[in-house]
Design a protein around this motif. Structure first.
Motif: not given
Lengths: 210, 210
Positions: A74-75, A77-79, A81-82, A148
């Motif tokens: 999930x992390x 994917x989140x990364x 996406x941003x 990031x």
DNA sequence: CTCATAAAAAGTGTATACAAAATAAAATAA
DNA sequence: TTATTTTATTTTGTATACACTTTTTATGAG
């Protein structure tokens, strides 16, 4: 990632870099409990600069709940996406205008990507994205992505070490689009490129967990 | 912005909130030199928690170079460029699926926007965006926007206090698009909405500087 | 043995002291 | 005067001490 320091820097900067690098190279593996006093004695500083370092590392997401982060799918994917949102926009800016010098640097990164050592390739790929992000001219965006950076590094390592196919080809296509001033294409190619990176990382991650 | 604290919180949390609020309400105006010792004596804490607070405030961009930030027009543009990218995507997610409860909260925010007090309106507008951002389901995105919250607050104040026309209408349109599950429209409306906010802020900012 | 409680240990938050660095003020030369 | 160096002052970075909290370990009841 490790940067050459000219001057002897503060205990805070030193300890920050040491701890960060220990996390990034797996010396402090995910899940490791972080205790201030232990690190302080270990590195030979007092707790004060260590605390500052840990706070910064927490902001960057490398430490969560006093433990070394273990990024989940999930992390990941989140990364991405941003990143897709921000770097897509940055690529568009770069295609709008990029100084000749930077354009040349991009070409150089692609070249190194084709015939450099693994370490050189990693550095060149990082620089490729860095140049484009800088081209956004948006300091907030630059800083947000910089924050990031460490986590990105963790995954970039995966991508390069496992030799993702077409990685450099995609960089070259992005470079060409920027050079041709095709803003929409530059954006789309960057988005697709990061999407591919994500998929590759997901693939590796899954095969490792099995 | 000010949150009601149930328990007596740590000196760090307390001082962070006090200093932040002093900056946000203009008590510590832009450009003010920040001195640890002065604040420590002022607030009755030692330098240690004050330092921690200042570091956090620096991360949030409220303090730059040991001075209270004075956002420029460029900063404003940068902020909104990032917001448009992130909140646009969040609006799309929200339109994909939003729990009935949250949908109702959105409607409630619109309602308050129409007939609440100035303070209530500000809070409702903040919550409106907050709900949508949360709907992204992306913790990194949520945190990234949270980090910009204080600076956003500075500008939201401007927008509401100067009574930007159509603000609530736009919120309502976004709400309708989300309710209708029209993802692309929700995204576009959110982008346009923020663009309008930006233009309004720029307008106010310029008239204040003359 | 399992759960609950008490005692011990470990870890963190905060205050304080001091030296090094940065800044402001004063003295001197042009 | 203005520019430049010296001196004084402020401010920050770091170390350390200690109280308070959290976690762990040990102890006892069911």
């Amino acid at each position: 990632m490790t940067q050459s320091n000219k001057k002897p820097r503060s205990a805070y900067h030193q300890s920050y870099e040491i701890i960060r690098d220990r996390i990034l190279n797996g010396d402090l593996p995910g899940g490791t409990k972080i205790v201030e006093d232990k690190l302080a004695r270990d590195l030979g500083f007092s707790r004060t600069p260590i605390r500052d370092s840990l706070r910064k590392l927490s902001y960057e997401g490398l430490i969560v709940d006093k433990k070394v982060v273990q990024p989940t799918e999930k992390d990941l994917r989140n990364l991405f996406q941003v990143r897709i949102l921000l770097e897509g926009a940055a690529a568009k800016s770069a295609a709008t205008y990029l100084p000749a010098e930077d354009l040349k640097s991009l070409a150089n990164c692609v070249e190194i990507g084709r015939d450099g050592t693994t370490e050189d390739i990693m550095e060149a790929n990082e620089r490729f994205h860095e140049i484009i992000v800088q081209a956004s001219g948006n300091s907030l965006m630059i800083e947000t992505i910089a924050r990031m950076k460490s986590i990105i590094y963790l995954f970039r390592k995966t991508v390069v070490l496992h030799n993702r196919p077409r990685l450099i080809d995609e960089h070259e296509e992005i470079y060409e689009a920027i050079k041709a001033r095709d803003t929409e294409k530059a954006k789309q190619l960057m988005e697709a490129h990061l999407e591919e990176d994500l998929n590759f990382c997901l693939h590796i991650l899954r095969s490792q967990l099995s």
